[in-house]
Design an enzyme around this catalytic site. Structure first.
Site, PDB file in Angstrom:
ATOM      1  CE  LYS A  29      34.309  39.525  37.186  1.00 14.50           C
ATOM      2  NZ  LYS A  29      34.020  39.706  38.614  1.00 14.50           N
ATOM      3  NE  ARG A 105      39.993  41.008  39.786  1.00 12.86           N
ATOM      4  CZ  ARG A 105      38.700  40.951  40.139  1.00 12.86           C
ATOM      5  NH1 ARG A 105      38.184  39.863  40.606  1.00 12.86           N
ATOM      6  NH2 ARG A 105      37.945  41.995  40.011  1.00 12.86           N
ATOM      7  NE  ARG A 139      28.743  46.121  41.169  1.00 12.44           N
ATOM      8  CZ  ARG A 139      29.815  45.511  40.687  1.00 12.44           C
ATOM      9  NH1 ARG A 139      29.695  44.564  39.784  1.00 12.44           N
ATOM     10  NH2 ARG A 139      31.006  45.870  41.102  1.00 12.44           N
ATOM     11  NE  ARG A 171      31.998  46.021  45.162  1.00 12.07           N
ATOM     12  CZ  ARG A 171      32.443  45.255  44.188  1.00 12.07           C
ATOM     13  NH1 ARG A 171      31.694  44.268  43.734  1.00 12.07           N
ATOM     14  NH2 ARG A 171      33.629  45.462  43.668  1.00 12.07           N
ATOM     15  NE  ARG A 182      36.424  47.326  40.934  1.00 15.90           N
ATOM     16  CZ  ARG A 182      35.175  47.766  41.122  1.00 15.90           C
ATOM     17  NH1 ARG A 182      34.954  48.961  41.623  1.00 15.90           N
ATOM     18  NH2 ARG A 182      34.163  47.022  40.803  1.00 15.90           N
TER      19      ARG A 182
END
Ligand code: ADP
Ligand code: ZN
Length: 230
Positions: A29, A105, A139, A171, A182
């Protein structure tokens, strides 16, 4: 000829395209939000990026947000709504429109956004959780906000950002246990917002499994189709 008096300035900015991009962590996204924003000249507002930037600068907001990000929890709504509200009122977001990424969210954030400035499009990027977890595990991020993937979207030079030349990093919250948490929060709190956008007639859905460019083409096709039909 008499000049028509301008109506009083409304507190709502005169925006054309006001979009949100929704999707599970790893759905791409953020990447699609960036591409859409660039194509239409809109502001790309990523709450995750805003928080990470504030944390690295050790600002008061950053210090407040840090423990939530590290734990994979949502930053309190009052904090998040205030910071997003501020970004919506300035710069390109105000003059041209925006693509929100990572916001709203949950219900409280949705209500705050609808009150401030209702969106014209909600784009959902669909991806099974299993694939999402695989993707997040590879990632790589840059301080400038771009993200890469070791396999699906590698930078031209290993470990270096194509755009700004800085060193890429993983991250802290992209650890397996935090990722699962998450994703759980996404299904519980964020996914229910899709029904609202669908009912309002602004929801577009795109399969997030193909390559980035192919997903983007589909996003554009859907957007054009929705703009052609009033
Ligand atoms: P992801 O979508 O992969 O979780 P983000 O960069 O969008 O990545 O968000 C990272 C973290 O930032 C979240 O886990 C949360 O702690 C915080 N965050 C981002 N957006 C919001 C939001 N709208 N409300 C509360 N916290 C948020
Ligand atoms: Zn960069």
């Amino acid at each position: 000829m008499r000049r028509v008096r301008q109506p009083k300035k409304s507190s709502r900015p005169p925006l054309r395209l006001r979009m949100v991009v929704l999707g599970v962590q790893g759905s791409g996204k953020g990447t699609q939000a960036e591409l859409v924003a660039r194509r239409f000249g809109l502001a790309h507002i990523s709450t995750g990026e805003i928080f990470r930037r504030e944390i690295s600068r050790r600002t008061a907001l950053g210090r407040r947000a840090e423990r939530y990000l590290m734990a994979g929890k949502l930053v309190p709504d009052a904090v998040t709504n205030a910071i997003v509200g501020k970004h919506l009122r300035f710069g390109r977001a105000r003059t041209h429109g925006f693509v929100l990424d990572g916001y709203p969210r949950n219900r409280a954030q949705l209500t705050a956004l609808e009150r401030a400035t209702p969106v014209t499009h909600a784009i959902q990027i669909l991806l099974p959780d299993r694939v999402a977890v695989q993707r997040i595990s590879g990632r790589l991020n840059c301080a400038c906000g771009l993200s890469y993937h070791v396999q699906y979207h590698p930078p031209r030079r290993r470990g270096i950002c194509d755009r700004c030349g800085r060193k890429l990093f993983v991250r802290d919250d992209d650890q397996p246990a935090t990722i699962r948490k998450r994703i759980r929060i996404y299904h519980r709190q964020t996914a229910p917002l899709l029904a609202y956008y669908r009912k309002r007639g602004v929801l577009l859905q795109v399969d997030g499994r193909p390559a980035i460019a192919a997903v983007f083409r589909r996003v554009l096709t859907q957007l054009r189709r929705s703009m052609a039909t009033p």
